[in-house]
Design a protein around this motif. Structure first.
Motif, PDB file in Angstrom:
ATOM      1  N   GLU A   1       1.954  -7.255  -8.737  1.00 35.11           N
ATOM      2  CA  GLU A   1       2.170  -6.328  -8.506  1.00 35.11           C
ATOM      3  C   GLU A   1       2.584  -5.984  -7.307  1.00 35.11           C
ATOM      4  N   HIS A   2       2.926  -7.191  -6.115  1.00 32.02           N
ATOM      5  CA  HIS A   2       3.333  -7.215  -4.861  1.00 32.02           C
ATOM      6  C   HIS A   2       4.617  -8.616  -4.298  1.00 32.02           C
ATOM      7  N   ARG A   3       4.425  -8.451  -5.625  1.00 27.61           N
ATOM      8  CA  ARG A   3       5.419 -10.531  -5.021  1.00 27.61           C
ATOM      9  C   ARG A   3       6.907 -10.000  -4.465  1.00 27.61           C
ATOM     10  N   ALA A   4       7.462  -8.391  -5.028  1.00 24.19           N
ATOM     11  CA  ALA A   4       8.493  -7.948  -4.871  1.00 24.19           C
ATOM     12  C   ALA A   4       8.323  -7.712  -3.188  1.00 24.19           C
ATOM     13  N   PHE A   5       7.945  -7.358  -3.212  1.00 19.69           N
ATOM     14  CA  PHE A   5       6.946  -6.891  -1.012  1.00 19.69           C
ATOM     15  C   PHE A   5       7.216  -8.223  -0.140  1.00 19.69           C
ATOM     16  N   LEU A   6       6.502  -9.059  -1.175  1.00 17.34           N
ATOM     17  CA  LEU A   6       5.882 -10.467  -0.564  1.00 17.34           C
ATOM     18  C   LEU A   6       7.397 -11.211  -0.275  1.00 17.34           C
ATOM     19  N   GLU A   7       8.294 -10.953  -1.371  1.00 17.93           N
ATOM     20  CA  GLU A   7       9.498 -11.382  -0.526  1.00 17.93           C
ATOM     21  C   GLU A   7      10.637 -10.570   0.439  1.00 17.93           C
ATOM     22  N   GLN A   8      10.572  -9.384   0.210  1.00 18.53           N
ATOM     23  CA  GLN A   8      10.802  -8.902   1.718  1.00 18.53           C
ATOM     24  C   GLN A   8      10.473  -9.716   2.696  1.00 18.53           C
ATOM     25  N   LEU A   9       9.271  -9.956   2.394  1.00 17.45           N
ATOM     26  CA  LEU A   9       8.834 -10.229   3.746  1.00 17.45           C
ATOM     27  C   LEU A   9       9.419 -12.145   3.945  1.00 17.45           C
TER      28      LEU A   9
ATOM     29  N   SER B   1      -1.542   2.048   2.546  1.00 11.52           N
ATOM     30  CA  SER B   1      -1.033   1.557   1.480  1.00 11.52           C
ATOM     31  C   SER B   1      -1.018  -0.013   1.349  1.00 11.52           C
ATOM     32  N   PRO B   2      -0.814  -0.309   0.358  1.00 13.64           N
ATOM     33  CA  PRO B   2      -0.925  -1.922   0.314  1.00 13.64           C
ATOM     34  C   PRO B   2      -0.131  -1.851   0.918  1.00 13.64           C
ATOM     35  N   GLN B   3       1.401  -1.987   1.183  1.00 15.88           N
ATOM     36  CA  GLN B   3       2.093  -3.257   2.438  1.00 15.88           C
ATOM     37  C   GLN B   3       1.592  -3.030   3.233  1.00 15.88           C
ATOM     38  N   GLU B   4       1.429  -1.814   4.415  1.00 15.03           N
ATOM     39  CA  GLU B   4       0.772  -1.873   5.227  1.00 15.03           C
ATOM     40  C   GLU B   4      -0.549  -2.795   5.276  1.00 15.03           C
ATOM     41  N   LYS B   5      -1.053  -2.962   4.472  1.00 17.08           N
ATOM     42  CA  LYS B   5      -2.525  -3.564   4.634  1.00 17.08           C
ATOM     43  C   LYS B   5      -1.873  -5.053   4.274  1.00 17.08           C
ATOM     44  N   ILE B   6      -1.080  -5.516   3.527  1.00 19.50           N
ATOM     45  CA  ILE B   6      -0.231  -6.899   4.175  1.00 19.50           C
ATOM     46  C   ILE B   6      -0.064  -6.867   5.357  1.00 19.50           C
ATOM     47  N   ILE B   7       0.956  -6.371   5.163  1.00 19.66           N
ATOM     48  CA  ILE B   7       1.281  -7.104   6.986  1.00 19.66           C
ATOM     49  C   ILE B   7       0.067  -6.760   7.740  1.00 19.66           C
ATOM     50  N   ARG B   8      -1.176  -5.860   7.891  1.00 17.20           N
ATOM     51  CA  ARG B   8      -1.648  -5.920   8.954  1.00 17.20           C
ATOM     52  C   ARG B   8      -2.328  -7.549   8.404  1.00 17.20           C
ATOM     53  N   MET B   9      -2.759  -8.140   7.398  1.00 14.68           N
ATOM     54  CA  MET B   9      -3.661  -9.065   7.289  1.00 14.68           C
ATOM     55  C   MET B   9      -3.024 -10.184   7.760  1.00 14.68           C
ATOM     56  N   ILE B  10      -1.948 -10.331   7.510  1.00 11.36           N
ATOM     57  CA  ILE B  10      -0.953 -11.047   7.741  1.00 11.36           C
ATOM     58  C   ILE B  10      -1.064 -11.568   9.631  1.00 11.36           C
TER      59      ILE B  10
ATOM     60  N   GLU C   1      -4.634 -22.008  -7.511  1.00  8.68           N
ATOM     61  CA  GLU C   1      -4.549 -21.035  -8.579  1.00  8.68           C
ATOM     62  C   GLU C   1      -5.077 -19.762  -8.318  1.00  8.68           C
ATOM     63  N   PHE C   2      -5.143 -19.332 -10.016  1.00 13.11           N
ATOM     64  CA  PHE C   2      -5.856 -17.497  -9.081  1.00 13.11           C
ATOM     65  C   PHE C   2      -6.095 -16.994  -9.732  1.00 13.11           C
ATOM     66  N   SER C   3      -7.141 -16.433 -10.221  1.00 10.23           N
ATOM     67  CA  SER C   3      -7.652 -16.004 -11.145  1.00 10.23           C
ATOM     68  C   SER C   3      -6.900 -15.038 -12.208  1.00 10.23           C
ATOM     69  N   LEU C   4      -7.202 -14.036 -12.986  1.00 12.02           N
ATOM     70  CA  LEU C   4      -6.264 -13.813 -13.466  1.00 12.02           C
ATOM     71  C   LEU C   4      -6.643 -12.044 -13.073  1.00 12.02           C
ATOM     72  N   LYS C   5      -7.479 -11.626 -11.782  1.00 16.28           N
ATOM     73  CA  LYS C   5      -7.451 -10.277 -11.941  1.00 16.28           C
ATOM     74  C   LYS C   5      -6.061 -10.651 -10.713  1.00 16.28           C
ATOM     75  N   GLU C   6      -6.236 -11.506  -9.960  1.00 15.42           N
ATOM     76  CA  GLU C   6      -5.537 -12.271  -8.705  1.00 15.42           C
ATOM     77  C   GLU C   6      -4.082 -12.757  -8.842  1.00 15.42           C
ATOM     78  N   LYS C   7      -4.118 -12.745  -9.879  1.00 15.72           N
ATOM     79  CA  LYS C   7      -2.691 -12.940 -10.670  1.00 15.72           C
ATOM     80  C   LYS C   7      -1.789 -11.695 -11.093  1.00 15.72           C
ATOM     81  N   THR C   8      -2.650 -11.429 -10.917  1.00 18.85           N
ATOM     82  CA  THR C   8      -2.102  -9.390 -11.478  1.00 18.85           C
ATOM     83  C   THR C   8      -1.985  -8.709  -9.998  1.00 18.85           C
ATOM     84  N   LEU C   9      -2.690  -9.030  -9.096  1.00 16.08           N
ATOM     85  CA  LEU C   9      -1.953  -8.453  -8.031  1.00 16.08           C
ATOM     86  C   LEU C   9      -0.991  -9.374  -7.295  1.00 16.08           C
TER      87      LEU C   9
END
Lengths: 223, 223
Positions: A105-113, A159-168, A94-102
């Protein structure tokens, strides 16, 4: 004198025990990817102490594992071949509206992962699959941390993509303060050695502190 | 992040294995004379790596053992109670005239240490007993080194008696480059801890190099 073994001595001088003498630096070590290193102990559940040809290496287990997972993730991305782990029971978020937007925004990249995330209605998302190597990660915590990171103004050059990979990689990595068995220590060192940029974690912190025999001989005033 | 364990996390984040989490620095160590330290490995047959409460200690095995033997010898001297080891077959030494003079000059002191040395005729001496803790030392080598040391002009501020004790401790100490079993490592650390001046060997060289957790956290940029 510094008490080095004198092989020219007519009689072997052995005080504590008689045993075959191995010349200094010639003890057998395991070979990892052509480099000789062997974990000898984990200390404070956080550092792996290893002996190498050139001295003692102290390795930050979390930073080393981050490096391993980061490079593995990037490689899977480049090869467009994520190994997915389907969830028998899909996980709801369950996300907030802001989180939903994020997320959108990054769903295509998350799917690539290797993530399969679907909007279920309202701000609820359902995750059906995730990258297999991250199957044990607490996803709710991961997403919370990810949102914070993406919204923070820090590191604009990353980049946000780089941030996502680092965070994971960070969230999935073995923790600083987590006990590891000897075989886990070995596996981690082995994987870490295959990294292309072994010396730093994805955030740029050092992975290893070396105490070389040269440094030791100097500090013990043996030179 | 630095990957510290977050106990507030709703779900334990364990990637490599599930095991009881011990807080940092709280692992159980053996207590030696009220100080907590444990040998974890010998490296290059020369250094003992130990974990202590404050970090990793790297100990020069020869220097540590020299310190132990030096203090033990001084103590026996003060108590006028050397433990003698009689020789079943007395050992003969053939000295030069100069060496004979040196032996005669220091014979009273050597006897206080537990040596029984008798002039046999000409320049030949016979040893009937020696201090028990030095029973394994190569005496011919010891005397040769001792003569060199006493005749050299170095360290004029050090008395001949002090030089003799230092030399015996050095020759009897475990060598730099000598393999030690785990129990020998433990015994050496235990004995070393009882020393009144633990930090240096009798010649003033350091016995230990400390790599504290504080230093590690700084070098790994965790602070």
């Amino acid at each position: 004198t510094t008490g080095r073994l004198d092989f020219s001595s007519p009689k072997a001088e052995i005080f504590m025990s008689a045993r075959v003498q191995k010349p200094l630096h010639e003890q057998r070590l395991e070979t990892f990817n052509d480099l000789e290193i062997e974990p000898i102990a984990q200390v404070a559940d956080s550092y792996i102490i290893a002996r190498a040809e050139d001295g003692i290496w102290i390795i930050d287990q979390h930073a080393a594992h981050e490096r391993v997972l980061y490079e593995r993730t990037k490689k899977a991305l480049i090869n467009n071949a994520p190994v997915k782990q389907p969830l028998l029971v899909p996980q709801e978020f369950e996300f907030s509206l802001k989180e939903k937007t994020l997320i959108e925004e990054h769903r295509a990249f998350l799917e690539q992962l290797g993530f399969e995330i679907e909007l279920f209605g309202g701000n609820t998302f359902v995750m059906h699959a995730l990258p297999a190597q991250f199957a044990e990660v607490d996803m709710a915590l991961l997403f919370r941390s990810l949102f914070e990171e993406l919204e923070s103004g820090e590191e604009r050059s990353v980049s946000p993509q780089e941030k996502i990979i680092r965070m994971i990689a960070c969230k999935a990595a073995v923790k600083f303060g987590q006990s590891l068995s000897v075989s886990e220590q070995k596996q981690l060192l082995k994987d870490w050695f295959k990294s292309s940029e072994r010396l730093t974690c994805p955030h740029g912190r050092p992975v290893m502190v070396q105490v070389t025999f040269e440094e030791l001989e100097r500090r013990f005033k043996r030179t």
